[in-house]
Design an enzyme around this catalytic site. Structure first.
Site, mmCIF file in Angstrom:
data_model
loop_
_atom_site.group_PDB
_atom_site.id
_atom_site.type_symbol
_atom_site.label_atom_id
_atom_site.label_comp_id
_atom_site.label_asym_id
_atom_site.label_seq_id
_atom_site.Cartn_x
_atom_site.Cartn_y
_atom_site.Cartn_z
ATOM 1 N N THR A 90 0.826 -1.210 0.000
ATOM 2 C CA THR A 90 0.000 0.000 0.000
ATOM 3 C C THR A 90 0.858 1.258 0.000
ATOM 4 O O THR A 90 1.849 1.358 0.723
ATOM 5 C CB THR A 90 -0.920 0.008 1.230
ATOM 6 O OG1 THR A 90 -1.770 -1.129 1.194
ATOM 7 C CG2 THR A 90 -1.768 1.267 1.279
ATOM 8 N N ILE A 139 1.715 0.057 7.075
ATOM 9 C CA ILE A 139 2.457 -1.192 7.034
ATOM 10 C C ILE A 139 2.579 -1.758 8.453
ATOM 11 O O ILE A 139 3.324 -1.223 9.285
ATOM 12 C CB ILE A 139 3.859 -0.991 6.423
ATOM 13 C CG1 ILE A 139 3.760 -0.241 5.078
ATOM 14 C CG2 ILE A 139 4.557 -2.333 6.265
ATOM 15 C CD1 ILE A 139 2.902 -0.913 4.043
ATOM 16 N N GLU A 173 -6.706 -5.045 3.807
ATOM 17 C CA GLU A 173 -6.724 -6.303 3.035
ATOM 18 C C GLU A 173 -7.894 -6.330 2.052
ATOM 19 O O GLU A 173 -8.533 -7.357 1.847
ATOM 20 C CB GLU A 173 -6.806 -7.512 3.978
ATOM 21 C CG GLU A 173 -5.736 -7.557 5.041
ATOM 22 C CD GLU A 173 -4.426 -8.144 4.548
ATOM 23 O OE1 GLU A 173 -4.337 -8.443 3.345
ATOM 24 O OE2 GLU A 173 -3.509 -8.282 5.362
ATOM 25 N N THR A 201 -10.958 -3.350 0.915
ATOM 26 C CA THR A 201 -12.107 -2.777 1.617
ATOM 27 C C THR A 201 -13.365 -3.603 1.351
ATOM 28 O O THR A 201 -13.433 -4.391 0.395
ATOM 29 C CB THR A 201 -12.373 -1.333 1.166
ATOM 30 O OG1 THR A 201 -12.848 -1.350 -0.196
ATOM 31 C CG2 THR A 201 -11.113 -0.478 1.242
#
Length: 387
Positions: free
Chosen positions: A131, A162, A366, A368
């Protein structure tokens, strides 16, 4: 513990042992301190090696110290850890599904030998860098780049949200290889003590507080060729890792919801109002009945996923359905449980509001809830809503 249709009656001996080991670890080592860690925004890092000794990191992998337990056993482990707190399950889930799994699936023999035993033992900590600040639900738009030089690659970019990055020894970083045609996404093992790596902690969270969250900043970070994961190119790499992690979340959310139910039921049995326990009132019994039903249907879905995964028939879309349904269920049931506890429910003496706050993060990370809805929509119609 809530197991209304006796699913656990069919467990194998190893599965029962793993469930019981995790449950005892949680009860003895974590429950007494987790509310304080949540309040302080910390994680009990002293437990990381103990979790490794107990085999909590990727036990469903084979070799390099991993015992290759059943997918049901792995799911039960995630369920018991998240029954305590989502931050505890996140630690094990990231270490196993997002760091050890890609090394196991796509790494070289040298990479596996170097990292898998240490990560499995908890003597090293890993994190997963996908991400980015401007690319969450669309990871293929990542801007982090890798360019070849004489000694390997130079990485530049940034990752955010993270888990474990401030305490990690190694990061699995996904970046676009600008030196190859088409800029394919590749995975890099980046030791966090390399020059140019920054892993700043993200604070002031009001959800998933008992989890260490940070960033990964990469400024002209040099990594040798042998740090590249050789077995995969493209988005298949990071997405396959997310499928593994989401599988664990589907199980873990059931654990959080179950803990909320147990807390609410115990409270209703003990709390006297108007001359007796509030559990005797129809309104409270209705809430408990609905909670038990929703948790049980989510348990059934999780167990079915384990069967599909064990025989190699599990598809990412199956996991999307389970992650989407089970986390939504846990989010909703945590709220009902908090309601049953009345004013006492807003304190850290009871778990439902902590679970409720955590589920806001699990609902989003993980993939939405909305993204998993669109994944299912595409699978059911053949029409991608992303395009």
């Amino acid at each position: 513990m809530l197991d209304y249709v006796s699913l656990e009656d069919d467990l194998e001996g190893e599965e029962r042992m793993i469930r019981d080991t995790a449950r005892k670890f949680v009860d003895d080592e974590v429950r007494p301190v987790i509310a304080e860690h949540f309040e302080n925004g910390t994680f009990p890092t002293e437990l990381i090696p103990e979790m490794g000794e107990l085999g909590f990191y990727a036990p469903n992998l084979d070799g390099y110290g991993s015992p290759n337990v059943s997918e049901t056993a792995y799911g039960l482990l995630m369920q018991e850890l998240e029954a305590c707190d989502s931050g505890l399950r996140s630690m094990a889930s990231v270490q196993g599904a997002l760091v050890m799994y890609p090394i196991h699936a796509y790494g070289s023999e040298d990479q596996k030998a170097e990292w898998l035993p240490r990560l499995g033992e908890g003597t090293a900590v890993g994190c997963f860098g996908l991400t980015e600040p401007e690319h969450g639900s669309n990871p293929s738009g990542m801007e982090t780049r890798a360019e070849r030089d004489a000694d390997g690659f130079v990485l530049n970019g940034s990752k955010t949200w993270i888990t474990n990055s401030p305490i990690a020894d190694v990061a699995v970083v996904w970046a676009k290889d600008r030196s190859s045609e088409g800029d394919p996404v590749r995975g890099f093992l980046v030791e966090t003590d390399r020059d140019g790596v920054a892993t700043n902690k993200i604070g002031e969270k009001i959800s998933l507080r008992a989890s260490i969250t940070g960033e990964i900043g990469l400024t002209d970070v040099r990594v040798p060729e042998e740090n590249v994961l050789p077995g995969v190119e493209g988005m298949k790499g990071p997405l396959s890792c997310l499928t593994q992690a989401r599988y664990g979340i589907a199980w873990g959310a059931v654990g959080a919801a179950r803990d909320c139910f147990e807390t609410a039921r115990d409270y209703a049995m003990d709390r006297d109002q108007f001359g007796g326990p509030i559990a005797r009132f129809q309104l409270q019994q209705g809430k408990l009945a609905e909670m038990a039903t929703q948790i049980t249907t989510s348990q059934l879905l999780a167990y079915r996923l384990a069967e599909l995964k064990e025989r190699g028939d599990l598809r990412p879309q199956h996991v999307s359905m389970a992650k989407r349904n089970n986390v939504r269920m846990a989010r909703d049931q945590a709220r009902v449980a908090r309601e049953m506890l009345g004013g006492n429910g807003i304190t850290l003496d009871y778990s439902p509001m902590r679970h409720m706050a955590n589920m806001e993060t699990v609902y989003t990370y993980e993939g939405t809830h909305d993204i998993h809805t669109l994944i299912l929509g595409q699978d059911l119609t053949g029409i991608p809503a992303f395009e």
